[in-house]
Design an enzyme around this catalytic site. Structure first.
Site, PDB file in Angstrom:
ATOM      1  CE  LYS A 143       8.187 176.918  13.755  1.00 61.30           C
ATOM      2  NZ  LYS A 143       8.822 175.831  13.100  1.00 61.30           N
ATOM      3  CG  ASP A 184       7.856 170.605   9.020  1.00 60.60           C
ATOM      4  OD1 ASP A 184       8.920 170.739   9.464  1.00 60.60           O
ATOM      5  OD2 ASP A 184       7.270 169.713   8.996  1.00 60.60           O
ATOM      6  CD  GLU A 202       6.879 173.166  12.419  1.00 61.26           C
ATOM      7  OE1 GLU A 202       7.840 173.023  13.379  1.00 61.26           O
ATOM      8  OE2 GLU A 202       7.193 173.247  11.096  1.00 61.26           O
TER       9      GLU A 202
END
Length: 332
Positions: free
Chosen positions: A44, A46, A185
């Site tokens: 994921k 950022d 994240e």
């Protein structure tokens, strides 16, 4: 006499019109990774969710909310022109990577020039994780595994500003554990047999190491240190209004605290955007959005253990957290 061709129009290769914009597919927040052979995993990232539209003679870069930010990403535009395509729409994330290969939202903000920085705009890279259109063919109806099969030859192994967001072949629980241990994240899980569907659904899922969302900055409280920031006052969308959700008082350095204070003082107002009375508060025009990491929500709808991660203009407010009308956020 020449014989007329018997080829009918329907026998000609079909060309799908290129969409001017595609609403992005959004991941649903879940507590743990899904299991099974039909799920693929990615980091994921950022950064900023973007769509790169490549056409003959031009490249456009659109935000999640549909704003044209082409001029903000010149290195991505230049590199996208070098891809071996005539027309294409790439879905992905613009990021700045730190020395450990982790995306850093604060570094991205500085590269875009909102705050003073030594980070150059050329440090921004676009990590592509989906291909929605290619050379006259709309790919959204295809399953993810087919879209990735077409995407990877275009961007895999590149070192320029346009790169591939790699899929990770691993157990979801183990990948999530390792991602959190390395300060990422979180992770994204995607169903490889599903077509591309705009909006939020269960076919893309996100599992975060901590909660993280965007909130409108509606004011601040000064620090006891002259010229510095004590606490940001934050709001979420609720219906057509803004609702106060508390604040955050950590996450910035000594220098950044002073820079943020100067920035916020330049947009101070005597007309609060939320119904809030607080001694010593300085209210601001609701034109900035703060990225905030937090653990949960309190029972009265306020952020718990919130920390500042970055700031950006509100103009693309599609990412601002929205509270359902007559409801409050639930803990996950």
């Amino acid at each position: 006499m020449a014989r007329a061709s018997s080829k009918k129009p329907r026998d000609l290769p079909s060309i799908d019109p290129m969409p001017a914009r595609v609403d992005p597919c959004l991941a649903t927040l879940v507590n743990k990774p899904p299991k099974g052979p039909d799920w693929a995993y990615e980091v994921k990232w950022d950064g900023y969710r973007l769509a790169v539209h490549i056409e003959p003679g031009r490249v456009r870069i659109l935000t999640r909310g549909g704003y044209d930010w082409t001029e903000r990403f010149p290195t991505i535009v230049d590199d996208a022109r070098r891809l071996a395509v005539k027309t294409a729409i790439l879905d992905g994330e613009a990021v700045v990577l730190d020395e450990h290969g982790r995306s850093d939202f604060g570094m991205l903000q500085r590269a875009l020039g909102r705050l003073p920085s030594a980070i150059e705009a050329g440090a921004i890279v676009f990590l592509s994780f989906d291909l929605l259109y290619l050379d006259g063919r709309d790919l959204r109806r295809l399953p993810l595994r087919e879209r990735r099969r077409l995407l990877e030859p275009l961007v895999a192994g590149r070192e320029g500003a346009v790169r591939l967001s790699e899929e990770v072949q691993a157990d979801g629980d183990e990948f999530f554990r390792v991602a959190c241990a390395h300060g990422l994240e979180g992770i994204i899980a995607k169903h490889v047999e599903k077509p591309y569907r705009s909006g939020r659904g269960e076919w893309w899922q996100k599992i975060t190491c901590k909660r993280r969302d965007s909130f409108v900055v509606v004011g601040f409280e000064p620090s006891t240190v002259p010229g510095h920031l004590g606490r940001l006052l934050l709001a979420a969308r609720q219906g057509g209004d803004l609702a106060y959700v508390g604040g955050c008082g950590t996450g910035w350095s000594h220098d950044l605290s002073r820079e943020l204070r100067n920035l916020l003082e330049s947009i101070a107002t005597k007309s609060p955007a939320v119904n809030l009375r607080r001694k010593n508060a300085v209210f601001t025009e609701p034109v900035l959005v703060a990225e905030v990491e937090y653990r949960a929500w309190t029972d009265d709808g306020k952020l718990r253990h919130a920390a500042f991660k970055g700031i950006r203009p509100r103009e693309d407010e599609a990412t601002v957290f929205e509270i359902p009308v007559a409801d409050q956020p639930k803990n996950n």
